[in-house]
Design a protein around this motif. Structure first.
Motif, short mmCIF file in Angstrom:
data_model
loop_
_atom_site.label_atom_id
_atom_site.label_comp_id
_atom_site.label_asym_id
_atom_site.label_seq_id
_atom_site.Cartn_x
_atom_site.Cartn_y
_atom_site.Cartn_z
N LEU A 34 64.80 77.65 29.41
CA LEU A 34 64.24 78.25 30.63
C LEU A 34 63.27 77.31 31.32
O LEU A 34 63.24 77.23 32.55
N PHE A 35 62.49 76.58 30.52
CA PHE A 35 61.56 75.61 31.09
C PHE A 35 62.33 74.53 31.86
O PHE A 35 61.99 74.19 32.98
N ILE A 36 63.38 73.99 31.23
CA ILE A 36 64.20 72.95 31.87
C ILE A 36 64.80 73.48 33.18
O ILE A 36 64.83 72.79 34.20
N LYS A 43 60.05 70.88 39.76
CA LYS A 43 59.62 69.49 39.59
C LYS A 43 58.13 69.36 39.23
O LYS A 43 57.54 68.30 39.41
N LYS A 44 57.53 70.44 38.75
CA LYS A 44 56.13 70.41 38.35
C LYS A 44 56.01 71.07 36.98
O LYS A 44 56.31 72.26 36.84
N ARG A 45 55.59 70.29 36.00
CA ARG A 45 55.57 70.75 34.61
C ARG A 45 54.68 71.99 34.43
O ARG A 45 55.10 72.98 33.85
N GLU A 46 53.46 71.90 34.92
CA GLU A 46 52.50 72.99 34.71
C GLU A 46 52.96 74.30 35.34
O GLU A 46 52.89 75.36 34.72
N ILE A 47 53.48 74.21 36.57
CA ILE A 47 53.96 75.42 37.26
C ILE A 47 55.17 75.99 36.53
O ILE A 47 55.29 77.20 36.36
N SER A 48 56.05 75.12 36.07
CA SER A 48 57.24 75.56 35.34
C SER A 48 56.85 76.28 34.05
O SER A 48 57.40 77.33 33.70
N GLU A 49 55.86 75.72 33.33
CA GLU A 49 55.37 76.37 32.10
C GLU A 49 54.77 77.73 32.41
O GLU A 49 55.01 78.71 31.69
N ASP A 50 53.99 77.80 33.50
CA ASP A 50 53.38 79.08 33.90
C ASP A 50 54.42 80.13 34.22
O ASP A 50 54.27 81.30 33.87
N VAL A 51 55.49 79.71 34.90
CA VAL A 51 56.57 80.63 35.26
C VAL A 51 57.17 81.26 34.01
O VAL A 51 57.32 82.48 33.92
#
Length: 197
Positions: A34-36, A43-51
């Motif tokens: 899901l993170f990938i 294209k933003k690691r922190e935002i993707s993790e938060d999602v």
């Protein structure tokens, strides 16, 4: 019924009964995928993790009313797509032009669920385009569907390139707000009627 579907149902039942281990298992099984998937859009690691974190928190909070009609994986991917659309809707300026330009391509080439979402979004765009004034609609379609340049459209319709640009600008001004106001583009209704994560 497939083994995968049975396994999904058991996990969901355990989750509904407040079994934290079931949540951890789902998290461990799907977090990385899901993170990938989120990162491929954002294209933003922190935002993707938060999602992804927000999705799992909401699932836990709403576990007792959770209704999943697709596979668990399909449901989770759809939740990610919903969150990504929500972020884009709220703050387009936070994302680069490249991210926004490639968004539709990624939707088309992702999961079966996102392909369906793309088709429904396309249908919604077509419906809005069909409400445009005739000349404006013709110019927009020649540009977007036939991939003609402004110069080629100008030649074909016997109008100036400035007029072509003006028609396309007018079309986009009408289309963009319409899509934003379609309650998360309406396309999530089929997946998220039962629970908005």
């Amino acid at each position: 019924m497939s083994f995968k579907k049975i396994k999904d149902q058991k996990l969901i039942e355990r989750l509904k009964q407040g079994d934290e281990d079931a949540l951890k298992l789902i998290y461990n099984l799907y977090w990385e995928q899901l993170f990938i998937y989120a990162f491929s859009f954002l294209k933003k690691r922190e935002i993707s993790e938060d999602v992804i974190q927000e999705i799992f928190i909401k699932i836990w909070e709403k576990r007792d009313v959770l209704v999943i009609k697709t596979t668990l994986k399909g449901y989770l991917y759809t939740c990610v797509m919903h969150k990504v659309y929500d972020l884009f809707r709220k703050d387009k300026n936070a994302f680069s032009e490249e991210v926004m330009q490639n968004f539709d391509i990624k939707i088309q080439t992702s999961t079966p669920e996102s392909k369906l979402i793309y088709k429904e979004l396309e249908a919604q765009i077509d419906a809005v385009v069909n409400t445009l004034p005739e000349k404006c609609k013709k110019v927009f379609k020649l540009s977007r569907e036939n991939q003609l340049s402004h110069k080629e459209i100008s030649k074909q319709l016997n109008i100036s390139t400035k007029s072509v640009e003006a028609y396309i600008t007018k079309a986009l001004k009408i289309i963009r707000p319409s899509l934003i106001n379609i309650s998360y583009f309406v396309i999530f209704c089929s997946f998220l009627k039962e629970l908005s994560v």
